[in-house]
Design a protein around this motif. Structure first.
Motif, short mmCIF file in Angstrom:
data_model
loop_
_atom_site.label_atom_id
_atom_site.label_comp_id
_atom_site.label_asym_id
_atom_site.label_seq_id
_atom_site.Cartn_x
_atom_site.Cartn_y
_atom_site.Cartn_z
N HIS A 1 -33.32 84.80 27.98
CA HIS A 1 -32.01 85.33 27.61
C HIS A 1 -31.23 84.37 26.72
CE1 HIS A 1 -32.20 88.65 30.52
NE2 HIS A 1 -32.94 87.80 31.21
N ALA A 2 -30.74 84.90 25.62
CA ALA A 2 -29.83 84.18 24.72
C ALA A 2 -28.54 84.98 24.62
CB ALA A 2 -30.46 83.99 23.35
N PHE A 3 -27.46 84.32 24.31
CA PHE A 3 -26.14 84.92 24.27
C PHE A 3 -25.42 84.42 23.02
CE2 PHE A 3 -27.63 84.08 28.47
CZ PHE A 3 -27.30 85.19 29.22
N ILE A 4 -24.75 85.30 22.32
CA ILE A 4 -23.96 84.81 21.19
C ILE A 4 -22.50 84.70 21.60
CG2 ILE A 4 -25.56 85.59 19.42
CD1 ILE A 4 -23.58 87.83 18.79
N LEU A 5 -21.89 83.64 21.12
CA LEU A 5 -20.48 83.35 21.37
C LEU A 5 -19.86 82.85 20.08
CD1 LEU A 5 -20.74 81.23 24.65
CD2 LEU A 5 -19.96 83.59 24.47
N ASP A 6 -18.55 82.95 20.03
CA ASP A 6 -17.77 82.31 18.96
C ASP A 6 -18.12 82.80 17.56
OD1 ASP A 6 -16.41 80.52 20.79
OD2 ASP A 6 -18.31 79.46 20.95
N THR A 7 -18.51 84.05 17.41
CA THR A 7 -18.77 84.58 16.07
C THR A 7 -17.44 84.59 15.32
OG1 THR A 7 -20.47 86.02 17.01
CG2 THR A 7 -19.73 86.50 14.76
N VAL A 8 -17.40 83.88 14.22
CA VAL A 8 -16.16 83.79 13.46
C VAL A 8 -16.47 83.71 11.97
CG1 VAL A 8 -15.99 81.26 13.70
CG2 VAL A 8 -13.92 82.60 13.27
N VAL A 9 -15.64 84.39 11.18
CA VAL A 9 -15.73 84.38 9.72
C VAL A 9 -14.33 84.14 9.19
CG1 VAL A 9 -16.28 85.76 7.67
CG2 VAL A 9 -17.71 85.95 9.72
N ALA A 10 -14.22 83.31 8.17
CA ALA A 10 -12.92 83.06 7.54
C ALA A 10 -12.30 84.40 7.13
CB ALA A 10 -13.09 82.16 6.33
N ARG A 11 -10.99 84.51 7.30
CA ARG A 11 -10.30 85.78 7.05
C ARG A 11 -10.61 86.37 5.68
NH1 ARG A 11 -4.25 84.93 8.65
NH2 ARG A 11 -4.85 82.77 8.85
N HIS A 12 -10.66 85.54 4.64
CA HIS A 12 -10.87 86.07 3.29
C HIS A 12 -12.31 86.54 3.04
CE1 HIS A 12 -11.93 81.82 2.82
NE2 HIS A 12 -12.64 82.18 1.78
N HIS A 13 -13.20 86.36 4.04
CA HIS A 13 -14.58 86.83 3.93
C HIS A 13 -14.92 87.90 4.96
CE1 HIS A 13 -16.15 84.31 0.78
NE2 HIS A 13 -15.67 83.23 1.35
N GLN A 14 -13.96 88.29 5.78
CA GLN A 14 -14.23 89.28 6.80
C GLN A 14 -14.46 90.65 6.17
OE1 GLN A 14 -11.04 88.94 9.69
NE2 GLN A 14 -11.81 86.98 10.41
N ALA A 15 -15.22 91.48 6.87
CA ALA A 15 -15.55 92.85 6.43
C ALA A 15 -16.38 92.87 5.14
CB ALA A 15 -14.29 93.70 6.28
N GLN A 16 -17.18 91.81 4.94
CA GLN A 16 -18.05 91.73 3.76
C GLN A 16 -19.52 91.54 4.15
OE1 GLN A 16 -16.56 88.75 1.02
NE2 GLN A 16 -14.46 89.47 1.25
N GLY A 17 -19.84 91.67 5.43
CA GLY A 17 -21.21 91.54 5.89
C GLY A 17 -21.61 90.15 6.34
N VAL A 18 -20.71 89.20 6.24
CA VAL A 18 -21.03 87.81 6.62
C VAL A 18 -21.29 87.71 8.12
CG1 VAL A 18 -20.19 85.43 6.67
CG2 VAL A 18 -19.75 86.87 4.67
N GLY A 19 -20.45 88.31 8.93
CA GLY A 19 -20.62 88.25 10.38
C GLY A 19 -21.94 88.88 10.81
N ALA A 20 -22.28 90.03 10.23
CA ALA A 20 -23.56 90.68 10.56
C ALA A 20 -24.73 89.81 10.14
CB ALA A 20 -23.63 92.05 9.90
N ALA A 21 -24.62 89.13 9.01
CA ALA A 21 -25.69 88.23 8.56
C ALA A 21 -25.82 87.03 9.50
CB ALA A 21 -25.45 87.77 7.13
N LEU A 22 -24.70 86.51 9.99
CA LEU A 22 -24.74 85.42 10.97
C LEU A 22 -25.47 85.86 12.23
CD1 LEU A 22 -21.07 84.15 10.69
CD2 LEU A 22 -23.09 82.74 10.29
N VAL A 23 -25.13 87.04 12.74
CA VAL A 23 -25.75 87.55 13.96
C VAL A 23 -27.24 87.83 13.73
CG1 VAL A 23 -25.74 89.45 15.62
CG2 VAL A 23 -23.59 88.40 14.92
N ALA A 24 -27.59 88.36 12.57
CA ALA A 24 -29.01 88.61 12.26
C ALA A 24 -29.80 87.31 12.25
CB ALA A 24 -29.14 89.34 10.93
N ALA A 25 -29.24 86.27 11.67
CA ALA A 25 -29.91 84.96 11.65
C ALA A 25 -30.04 84.42 13.07
CB ALA A 25 -29.15 83.99 10.76
N ALA A 26 -29.00 84.59 13.87
CA ALA A 26 -29.05 84.15 15.27
C ALA A 26 -30.15 84.89 16.03
CB ALA A 26 -27.69 84.36 15.94
N ALA A 27 -30.27 86.18 15.79
CA ALA A 27 -31.30 86.98 16.46
C ALA A 27 -32.70 86.53 16.05
CB ALA A 27 -31.10 88.46 16.15
N ARG A 28 -32.90 86.27 14.76
CA ARG A 28 -34.22 85.79 14.30
C ARG A 28 -34.59 84.48 14.98
NH1 ARG A 28 -32.22 87.38 9.36
NH2 ARG A 28 -31.66 85.25 8.80
#
Length: 131
Positions: free
Chosen positions: A66-93
Motif C-alpha cells: 500500500h502506498a498513499f499520496i499526500l500533499d499534492t500541490v501545484v502553484a496557483r498560476h499552474h493549476q488546472a493545466q494538468g500538472v497535478g494529474a502528471a504529478l499523480v501519474a508519476a507517483a503511481a508509476r
C-alpha cells in the motif's frame, strides 16, 4: 511552458514551504520537509519549471503493498493545466515500480473531479477518525 518531473528530486525546504503556502493559500510554515520525507516516504515527485519548484506530491507507504499520496500541490498560476494529474501519474508509476499494489488517496469533496476524473482513482468505502 516546459515542466520536468523528478522522482525523489532534491529540493529546498523553503521552496517547498513557499509552494505549499501558495498552492493551499495559507501562511508559509517552517516545515523540515527533507527530514520528514526521508523518514516516512517511499518517494515524492517534484515538478520544475525553469529551476522553480511549482508542483509536488508525497508518496508514503506501509513498506509493502500500500502506498498513499499526500500533499499534492501545484502553484496557483499552474493549476488546472494538468500538472497535478502528471504529478499523480508519476507517483503511481514509481509506486508500481516499487511493487506496491494499491495507491490510496483521500481528499476534500471539491477535489473529487480531480482525483476521480483527471487522475483515475476509483471511489471506495473508507473510514476516518478525526484525532
Amino acid at each position: 511552458m516546459t515542466i520536468t518531473y523528478q522522482w525523489r528530486g532534491a529540493f529546498d525546504n523553503a521552496a517547498l514551504n513557499a509552494l505549499h503556502a501558495d498552492g493551499f493559500a495559507h501562511p508559509a510554515a517552517q516545515t523540515d520537509w527533507q527530514t520528514r520525507l526521508e523518514r516516512h516516504s517511499l518517494g515524492w515527485v517534484c515538478a520544475w519549471e525553469e529551476g522553480t519548484l511549482m508542483g509536488f506530491v508525497n508518496v508514503i507507504w506501509d513498506g509493502g503493498a500500500h502506498a498513499f499520496i499526500l500533499d499534492t500541490v501545484v502553484a496557483r498560476h499552474h493549476q488546472a493545466q494538468g500538472v497535478g494529474a502528471a504529478l499523480v501519474a508519476a507517483a503511481a508509476r514509481e509506486a508500481r515500480a516499487a511493487k506496491c499494489e494499491w495507491l490510496h488517496v483521500d481528499f476534500d469533496e471539491h477535489l473529487r473531479p480531480f482525483y476521480l476524473d483527471a487522475c483515475g482513482f476509483k471511489e471506495t468505502a473508507a473510514g476516518l477518525i478525526a484525532l
